[in-house]
Scaffold this active site. Structure first.
Site, short mmCIF file in Angstrom:
data_model
loop_
_atom_site.label_atom_id
_atom_site.label_comp_id
_atom_site.label_asym_id
_atom_site.label_seq_id
_atom_site.Cartn_x
_atom_site.Cartn_y
_atom_site.Cartn_z
N GLU A 1 0.52 -1.25 0.08
CA GLU A 1 -0.11 0.06 0.18
C GLU A 1 0.40 1.42 0.06
O GLU A 1 0.78 2.30 -0.85
CB GLU A 1 -0.93 -0.01 1.36
CG GLU A 1 -1.71 1.17 1.20
CD GLU A 1 -1.34 1.80 2.98
OE1 GLU A 1 -1.03 2.37 2.52
OE2 GLU A 1 -2.04 1.18 4.01
N GLU B 1 6.50 4.01 11.64
CA GLU B 1 5.00 3.53 11.88
C GLU B 1 4.86 2.27 12.98
O GLU B 1 3.99 2.62 13.78
CB GLU B 1 4.53 3.56 10.96
CG GLU B 1 3.01 2.84 10.42
CD GLU B 1 1.84 2.86 9.50
OE1 GLU B 1 2.61 3.06 7.95
OE2 GLU B 1 1.20 2.99 8.97
#
Lengths: 427, 428
Positions: B70, B142
């Protein structure tokens, strides 16, 4: 396309704002109460709406009150607190289905407004004091909420930056107040504060939906009435202009370091430089095409997020980023370089155009939601302006590179805050 | 193009299946500034064991690869797609869940250009070793960010308690170690398998003309060639119905404790109307047991066991499902006990009444009306529903059909001691 029909009327003790639109399947009511942010009142103001929303004279327990909302087709009802510049704002929001989309024709508009009036004007009071147990319960919840900021490191580091940066200024206060002050509050003192707040706060009532203005106005006249008042205003303090930037490092058991940098913009909403400042912020760190995102994240791979926001009424610009504890020096250096580049006008016409397009898009999207619309329009109340959304869009569109650089020139580094997990290995 | 009218809601939905298998839905929303579009593939973090396109054997890929893909899809030879969107005044984003990867944009101008940019960038992968390596630093941050987040740790801790084998227990982003193994060839392997139009859905909601928008999409798709795709084969190990662990306590740098009670779902091989009815019934049941107007909520709040962070939720997908109940608390053990007591008592009908059912149904109808003010909600939920062969706009009629008997039956079936589990976060 962006036309918003905001009708503002002076009512008894408050302003009524009606925005008629056919966009929604629901009607939204937002009741706002604004007062100066002070150390003395902030915790009382944080507790007050929680107590008011938990029960009223008509719905004397939370269960009764919430059951009634469920009966009104699950009307959504909540309160929140915000700081806008050095004001403390309480909002009560009720969103309720528009009965035309339902099979049964319950008069939800009227019932929703009656309910809100009950919360605002008819609290659960006996013998001149709030219901004691409710106050104690909500005190406990407020303590918990104050404490929970500590556990969300992104919020925590942001709050710590503001605390350090605005030390001694009202803006350093947290909207939820402090645990120590919560302990001191009694049902009596809170009720006294309620009376003062209802008598003195600046009150604004927004109604958004497919409603007829005369009808809601009649309902308002019947349900909401207060004494006239001249709301208090505050001069926003802009901090010392000549002081050296502060650098603060705090150690905690965290895996990711949080780097937060605060600047004084010396520009607030309504001033000439304000819209150029928003374009500045967009190029600098507001979006995923901005310098911070590209240089801290995309080029150097230092962070997942690196962004900046503007506090419109206090005149602050705040950078936030999550980085590896060891990368502090490199990240700070890159951020400083981006700020210097902005000040020198080292950005292209294309970046300006791109940013304007995204700001326009963002603003138009915000006013697609009833809540967003209220937040945009309420800027005018806080700053005593009368800027329409069309004017706002136009000003952004007309902003020139020179104006952006002029705004940049006013921005001063104030405080660098770093929450870090390991000791001794930075800088 | 097919048109479906929803008279009561005053909405019309347009649908067409493209020749290459792509499902396209358009919901015109007059009066809105914003157009919101999602382009979603039925491919999420759980799809880690499958037969790649044009191959015959199953292959297992590293944890976190769907999410990594993604991220990488945004980067092209000539730069970043974020840039392209913002030049066109749009904001774009993407997310990966257990079962889906969605790419989206919203904009108030240049909608046609943005729509084509969305479709084209998702249908034109560009991965190199160099950019794959660079992304490992960003995603590493992240992952670290979520490691410090107690709510996320609690949520995943609870799911890990429930599942013995199912990959839903693996963090969507993987780990710093697992993503280190990802290569550009693996990304292409996953891309080619799961990003075929026949495995995807495009949803447009906003002030658009349905005819024009559909023909724009049709023309775009007709220009592209895709290989014929047979059904994707995914592999999941057999999963017992009981939970893997009864309890887990995580010690973290927090001041407030947190506690969640989970129930592992039972009927995870449903789809279509059956799944919709089941999911709504169980949702209504939890609302009756723990909603703000329930006696249980009142008692728990009064006793100081819960605060405003208390929530409950039920999710069901193909192959897995769970309920979660809990929040911040000063007394995590007591809260865990009380929630479990309430649940087990509800098995015998306690806390459930016809009156509460009617109230809860009304509440859910209103909540649905509120939700469909939101283009984001419509696009995201519609897609989730469609991937499970359910119909978003059947929610209200299905809700209305739920009977008290349904509620009692589901409570008795779902709630079982060996499907309950607890996860807590407590201060170090």
């Amino acid at each position: 396309m962006a036309k918003v029909n905001e009708s503002i009327k002076d009512k008894n003790g408050y302003h009524l704002h009606v925005i008629k639109t056919e966009k929604y399947k629901t009607n939204t009511f937002v009741w706002k109460m604004k007062a100066p942010l002070t150390e003395e009142d902030v915790t009382l103001r944080a507790l007050l709406p929680q107590v008011m929303q938990s029960s009223t004279k008509d719905y004397s327990t939370t269960t009764e009150l919430r059951s009634y909302l469920d009966e009104l087709y699950g009307a959504s009802f909540y309160v929140d607190l915000a700081k806008k510049g050095e004001y403390h704002i309480i909002s009560f929001t009720l969103e309720i289905a528009n009965e035309k989309f339902l099979k049964d024709q319950t008069p939800l508009l009227r019932k929703g407004m009656e309910f809100l009036a009950s919360v605002i004007s008819n609290p659960n009071v006996e013998d001149n004091t709030f219901h004691h147990e409710t106050v104690e319960k909500e005190k406990r919840t407020l303590r918990q909420r104050i404490q929970s900021v500590y556990d969300d490191k992104m919020r925590y580091s942001n709050a710590r930056l503001v605390e350090e940066m605005c030390e001694g200024e009202p803006f350093s206060l947290h909207a939820n107040g402090t645990k120590e002050k919560v302990d001191e509050i009694t049902a009596d003192s809170l009720y006294q504060y309620y009376q003062r707040s209802i008598a003195e706060d600046e009150l604004d009532f927004y109604i958004i939906g497919d409603v007829e203005e005369p009808e809601v106005e009649t309902l308002c006249n019947e349900l909401f009435s207060f004494n006239p008042r001249t709301p208090q205003t505050v001069e926003v303090s802009r901090g010392k202009s000549d002081s050296e930037p502060k650098e603060i490092k705090e150690n905690q058991d965290v895996k990711q370091g949080k780097l937060n940098i605060g600047y004084r913009t010396n520009i607030t909403f309504g001033e000439e430089d304000y819209f150029p400042l928003t374009v500045f912020n967009g190029i600098f760190g507001g979006f995923s095409h901005s310098k911070l995102f590209i240089n801290v994240r995309e080029k150097a791979s230092l962070a997942y997020y690196a962004a900046s926001i503007v506090e419109s009424h206090k005149g602050l610009l705040m950078v936030m980023s999550g980085i590896d504890n060891n990368n502090y020096d490199q990240a700070v250096k890159i951020i400083h370089e981006q700020m210097d580049a902005m000040k020198k006008g080292d950005f292209t016409e294309q970046e300006i155009e791109q940013t304007k397009a995204v700001i326009r898009n963002q603003l138009l999207e915000t006013i697609d939601t009833a809540r967003g619309m209220v937040e945009v329009l309420y800027h005018n109340v806080v700053s005593k302006q009368n800027i329409t959304i069309e004017e706002w869009l136009q000003s952004v569109k007309e902003t020139t590179k020179d104006q952006i650089v002029a705004a940049a020139d006013k921005i001063k580094l104030d405080t660098i805050y770093f929450l870090t997990g390991t000791e001794g290995n930075q800088s | 193009m097919k048109k479906i009218d929803f008279d009561q809601l005053q909405e019309s939905l347009y649908f067409e299946k493209m020749e290459n298998g792509l499902d396209v839905y358009i919901l015109p929303k007059k009066g809105f500034n914003k157009t919101f579009c999602t382009f979603t593939t039925k491919y999420g973090s759980i799809d880690n064991h499958f037969v790649p396109l044009d191959q015959t054997d199953f292959e297992k890929v590293p944890d976190g690869i769907a999410h990594f893909l993604e991220h990488k899809l945004f980067e092209k030879e000539d730069g970043d797609v974020f840039q392209q969107f913002s030049k066109q005044g749009a904001s774009s984003n993407a997310f990966t869940s257990f079962t889906r990867t969605a790419y989206l944009f919203s904009s108030t101008s240049d909608v046609e250009k943005n729509l084509i940019t969305l479709i084209d960038f998702v249908q034109d992968p560009y991965f190199t070793e160099k950019t794959v390596e660079k992304e490992k630093g960003i995603i590493g941050q992240e992952i670290t960010m979520y490691d410090d987040n107690p709510d996320w740790r609690l949520y995943f801790g609870l799911i890990q308690n429930m599942y013995h084998h199912h990959p839903v227990k693996i963090d969507i982003a993987g780990t710093v170690e697992s993503i280190a193994d990802i290569t550009k060839d693996m990304l292409y392997l996953c891309y080619n398998t799961f990003y075929h139009p026949s495995n995807m859905l495009l949803f447009v909601v906003g002030p658009v003309d349905a005819e024009e928008t559909m023909s724009l999409i049709r023309n775009n798709q007709n220009k592209k060639d895709f290989k014929e795709q047979t059904e994707i084969k995914r592999k999941f190990e057999e999963e017992p119905t009981n939970v893997a662990e009864k309890k887990q306590v995580l010690k973290m740098n927090v001041q407030s404790s947190k506690c969640l009670v989970g129930i592992k779902a039972l009927d995870v091989n449903q789809s279509g109307q059956e799944m919709l009815k089941n999911e709504l019934t169980i949702n209504v049941m939890f609302d009756m047991l723990f909603g703000k107007s329930s006696q249980n909520y009142f008692d728990l709040y009064n006793e100081g066991l819960i605060d405003e962070s208390f929530y409950y939720d039920y999710t069901q997908e193909s192959g897995f499902g769970f309920a979660m109940i809990g929040g911040d608390t000063e007394k995590p053990d007591q809260l865990a006990d009380r929630i479990q007591q309430i649940l087990l008592a509800a098995k015998n009908g306690e806390s459930l009444s016809e009156e509460a059912l009617e109230r809860s149904k009304k509440k859910k109808v209103g909540a649905f009306l509120r939700a469909i003010n939101s283009p984001e909600y419509i696009a995201n939920q519609f897609t989730r529903y469609a991937f499970n062969e359910m119909e978003l706009f059947e929610v209200v009629p299905t809700l209305e059909k739920i009977t008290f008997e349904d509620i009692k039956r589901e409570a008795a079936r779902l709630i079982e001691e060996d499907r309950l589990t607890v996860c807590q976060v407590i201060p170090k």
